[in-house]
Scaffold this motif. Structure first.
Motif, PDB file in Angstrom:
ATOM      1  N   ARG A  28     -13.638  19.704  -1.492  1.00 27.55           N
ATOM      2  CA  ARG A  28     -14.599  19.067  -2.402  1.00 27.55           C
ATOM      3  C   ARG A  28     -14.031  18.909  -3.818  1.00 27.55           C
ATOM      4  N   ARG A  29     -13.329  19.900  -4.314  1.00 29.25           N
ATOM      5  CA  ARG A  29     -12.743  19.784  -5.666  1.00 29.25           C
ATOM      6  C   ARG A  29     -11.753  18.634  -5.727  1.00 29.25           C
ATOM      7  N   ALA A  30     -10.923  18.537  -4.708  1.00 27.97           N
ATOM      8  CA  ALA A  30      -9.935  17.454  -4.669  1.00 27.97           C
ATOM      9  C   ALA A  30     -10.628  16.101  -4.591  1.00 27.97           C
ATOM     10  N   ILE A  31     -11.638  15.990  -3.744  1.00 25.05           N
ATOM     11  CA  ILE A  31     -12.364  14.725  -3.605  1.00 25.05           C
ATOM     12  C   ILE A  31     -13.011  14.341  -4.932  1.00 25.05           C
ATOM     13  N   ASN A  32     -13.606  15.306  -5.612  1.00 22.67           N
ATOM     14  CA  ASN A  32     -14.204  15.023  -6.915  1.00 22.67           C
ATOM     15  C   ASN A  32     -13.152  14.575  -7.928  1.00 22.67           C
ATOM     16  N   VAL A  49     -11.281  12.533   5.176  1.00 20.99           N
ATOM     17  CA  VAL A  49     -11.908  11.585   4.262  1.00 20.99           C
ATOM     18  C   VAL A  49     -10.793  10.657   3.769  1.00 20.99           C
ATOM     19  N   SER A  50     -10.973   9.367   3.956  1.00 20.97           N
ATOM     20  CA  SER A  50      -9.998   8.371   3.502  1.00 20.97           C
ATOM     21  C   SER A  50     -10.482   7.776   2.191  1.00 20.97           C
ATOM     22  N   MET A  51      -9.554   7.608   1.257  1.00 25.76           N
ATOM     23  CA  MET A  51      -9.900   7.080  -0.073  1.00 25.76           C
ATOM     24  C   MET A  51      -8.818   6.101  -0.508  1.00 25.76           C
ATOM     25  N   GLU A  52      -9.191   5.221  -1.463  1.00 24.14           N
ATOM     26  CA  GLU A  52      -8.257   4.218  -1.940  1.00 24.14           C
ATOM     27  C   GLU A  52      -8.572   3.893  -3.403  1.00 24.14           C
ATOM     28  N   ILE A  53      -7.544   3.475  -4.123  1.00 24.65           N
ATOM     29  CA  ILE A  53      -7.706   2.957  -5.480  1.00 24.65           C
ATOM     30  C   ILE A  53      -6.864   1.694  -5.595  1.00 24.65           C
ATOM     31  N   GLY A  54      -7.438   0.671  -6.202  1.00 22.60           N
ATOM     32  CA  GLY A  54      -6.688  -0.556  -6.469  1.00 22.60           C
ATOM     33  C   GLY A  54      -5.889  -0.386  -7.751  1.00 22.60           C
ATOM     34  N   LEU A  55      -4.727  -0.988  -7.761  1.00 20.58           N
ATOM     35  CA  LEU A  55      -3.866  -0.908  -8.942  1.00 20.58           C
ATOM     36  C   LEU A  55      -3.865  -2.227  -9.672  1.00 20.58           C
ATOM     37  N   THR A  59       0.833  -1.198   0.000  1.00 19.29           N
ATOM     38  CA  THR A  59       0.000   0.000   0.000  1.00 19.29           C
ATOM     39  C   THR A  59       0.866   1.245   0.000  1.00 19.29           C
ATOM     40  N   ALA A  60       0.662   2.084  -0.992  1.00 15.28           N
ATOM     41  CA  ALA A  60       1.339   3.384  -1.044  1.00 15.28           C
ATOM     42  C   ALA A  60       0.362   4.442  -0.540  1.00 15.28           C
ATOM     43  N   GLU A  61       0.894   5.538  -0.040  1.00 16.63           N
ATOM     44  CA  GLU A  61       0.045   6.639   0.415  1.00 16.63           C
ATOM     45  C   GLU A  61       0.399   7.901  -0.367  1.00 16.63           C
ATOM     46  N   LEU A  62      -0.608   8.497  -0.940  1.00 14.80           N
ATOM     47  CA  LEU A  62      -0.470   9.784  -1.613  1.00 14.80           C
ATOM     48  C   LEU A  62      -0.616  10.841  -0.533  1.00 14.80           C
ATOM     49  N   LYS A  63       0.450  11.539  -0.235  1.00 16.52           N
ATOM     50  CA  LYS A  63       0.453  12.447   0.909  1.00 16.52           C
ATOM     51  C   LYS A  63      -0.079  13.837   0.586  1.00 16.52           C
ATOM     52  N   ARG A  64       0.476  14.487  -0.417  1.00 17.50           N
ATOM     53  CA  ARG A  64       0.066  15.861  -0.709  1.00 17.50           C
ATOM     54  C   ARG A  64       0.223  16.162  -2.186  1.00 17.50           C
ATOM     55  N   ARG A  68      -2.264  -1.009  -4.067  1.00 14.44           N
ATOM     56  CA  ARG A  68      -3.281   0.017  -3.834  1.00 14.44           C
ATOM     57  C   ARG A  68      -2.594   1.310  -3.418  1.00 14.44           C
ATOM     58  N   VAL A  69      -3.318   2.406  -3.585  1.00 15.20           N
ATOM     59  CA  VAL A  69      -2.856   3.710  -3.115  1.00 15.20           C
ATOM     60  C   VAL A  69      -3.972   4.292  -2.261  1.00 15.20           C
ATOM     61  N   ARG A  70      -3.604   4.813  -1.127  1.00 11.55           N
ATOM     62  CA  ARG A  70      -4.550   5.452  -0.213  1.00 11.55           C
ATOM     63  C   ARG A  70      -4.190   6.915  -0.048  1.00 11.55           C
ATOM     64  N   LEU A  71      -5.192   7.656   0.392  1.00  9.50           N
ATOM     65  CA  LEU A  71      -4.966   9.060   0.703  1.00  9.50           C
ATOM     66  C   LEU A  71      -5.997   9.523   1.711  1.00  9.50           C
ATOM     67  N   GLN A  72      -5.712  10.641   2.319  1.00 13.08           N
ATOM     68  CA  GLN A  72      -6.666  11.321   3.189  1.00 13.08           C
ATOM     69  C   GLN A  72      -6.681  12.788   2.812  1.00 13.08           C
ATOM     70  N   THR A  73      -7.861  13.379   2.900  1.00 12.57           N
ATOM     71  CA  THR A  73      -8.009  14.796   2.625  1.00 12.57           C
ATOM     72  C   THR A  73      -9.119  15.358   3.494  1.00 12.57           C
ATOM     73  N   SER A  74      -9.120  16.630   3.625  1.00 11.88           N
ATOM     74  CA  SER A  74     -10.137  17.314   4.421  1.00 11.88           C
ATOM     75  C   SER A  74     -11.494  17.212   3.721  1.00 11.88           C
ATOM     76  N   PRO A  75     -12.571  17.037   4.459  1.00 12.03           N
ATOM     77  CA  PRO A  75     -13.898  17.015   3.839  1.00 12.03           C
ATOM     78  C   PRO A  75     -14.235  18.333   3.136  1.00 12.03           C
ATOM     79  N   GLN A  76     -13.575  19.414   3.492  1.00 11.99           N
ATOM     80  CA  GLN A  76     -13.811  20.700   2.851  1.00 11.99           C
ATOM     81  C   GLN A  76     -13.183  20.778   1.457  1.00 11.99           C
TER      82      GLN A  76
END
Length: 78
Positions: free
Chosen positions: A48-52, A72-78, A2-7, A38-46
């Motif tokens: 919205r553009r990034a989440i979209n 908000v935690s998110m993930e994508i399978g590779l 699992t990789a993490e996309l930080k910023r 997989r790659v995971r990330l977290q972002t602020s719920p505020q």
């Protein structure tokens, strides 16, 4: 596995030009080459553009994977 996309930040001047999408695609390709599953990330719920954007790329929301339950935690399978 699992990789993490930080910023990822783009100056607002560059929003809407597809740059963020292309950067994320390249980062995901790098993770695939390194054999991450997989790659995971977290972002602020505020953010919205990034989440979209993350959803358009293929990320989906998952339960919080660390102690930062305000994100908000998110993930994508590779």
């Amino acid at each position: 596995e699992t990789a993490e996309l930080k910023r990822i930040w783009l100056l607002e001047t560059y929003h809407g030009q597809g740059l963020g999408f292309r950067v994320i695609q390249q980062l995901l390709e790098f993770a695939r080459q390194k054999r991450y599953k997989r790659v995971r990330l977290q972002t602020s719920p505020q953010q919205r553009r990034a989440i979209n954007l993350y959803r358009r790329v293929g990320f989906h929301e998952i339960p919080c994977y660390n102690d930062d339950t305000n994100e908000v935690s998110m993930e994508i399978g590779l």
